[in-house]
Design an enzyme around this catalytic site. Structure first.
Site, PDB file in Angstrom:
ATOM      1  N   GLY A 168      77.015  78.940  43.848  1.00 37.31           N
ATOM      2  CA  GLY A 168      77.463  78.739  42.468  1.00 37.31           C
ATOM      3  C   GLY A 168      78.604  79.671  42.083  1.00 37.31           C
ATOM      4  N   CYS A 169      78.501  80.922  42.507  1.00 39.39           N
ATOM      5  CA  CYS A 169      79.538  81.899  42.160  1.00 39.39           C
ATOM      6  C   CYS A 169      80.850  81.578  42.872  1.00 39.39           C
ATOM      7  CB  CYS A 169      79.057  83.307  42.496  1.00 39.39           C
ATOM      8  SG  CYS A 169      77.626  83.786  41.506  1.00 39.39           S
ATOM      9  N   THR A 170      80.756  81.065  44.082  1.00 37.71           N
ATOM     10  CA  THR A 170      81.960  80.667  44.812  1.00 37.71           C
ATOM     11  C   THR A 170      82.605  79.459  44.141  1.00 37.71           C
ATOM     12  OG1 THR A 170      81.075  81.558  46.881  1.00 37.71           O
ATOM     13  CG2 THR A 170      82.835  79.908  47.050  1.00 37.71           C
TER      14      THR A 170
END
Length: 152
Positions: free
Chosen positions: A43-45
């Site tokens: 998700g952060c990527t």
């Protein structure tokens, strides 16, 4: 939770290059301050690459993007390099700044309880006040959502 019209809490954190960055350094321009749980996770990527892919649109509007997590600087450096991220990633290892932005606290995952960063975003206006608040952000399409709201 901070609300539209509130003063954005100032901060001073170390970026992925070891340099100190303060929110007050960007007075007079819009700043996207986005909080994310962990570098180099799916998700952060997705979220970071969304900002990267829309980078020209942010720079055309003179908007600075600052990502904040509780990752150590070394993890931020490898994350930024791996995905060619053109903006600053800031390390808030003890969660002090994230707490000021109501973006740090108890989380539950896989039956374990721990403290961590919540996926929230704040757009800070040129005068240092909060202009937009996004709580519990969905990473996909978030950068475009912010641009549309700023333009709107």
């Amino acid at each position: 939770m901070l609300a539209i019209g509130d003063d954005a809490p100032d901060f001073e954190l170390t970026d992925q290059h070891g340099d100190t960055t303060s929110l007050s350094d960007f007075r007079g321009e819009h700043v996207v301050v986005y909080f994310y749980p962990r570098a180099d996770t799916p998700g952060c990527t997705t979220e970071a690459c969304g900002f990267r892919d829309a980078w020209d649109e942010f720079t055309d509007r003179d908007i600075t993007v600052l990502g904040i997590s509780d990752d150590p600087v070394s993890d931020l450096d490898s994350f930024a390099e791996k995905y060619d991220l053109p903006f600053s990633l800031l390390s808030d290892e003890d969660g002090t700044v994230s707490t000021k932005y109501d973006s740090y606290g108890e989380k539950n995952m896989f039956g374990k309880t721990f403290d961590g960063v919540f996926r929230n975003t704040f757009v800070v206006g040129p005068e240092g006040t909060i202009e937009h608040v996004y709580q519990g952000v969905s990473p996909d399409g978030h950068a475009e959502e912010i641009l549309a709201d700023i333009d709107g």
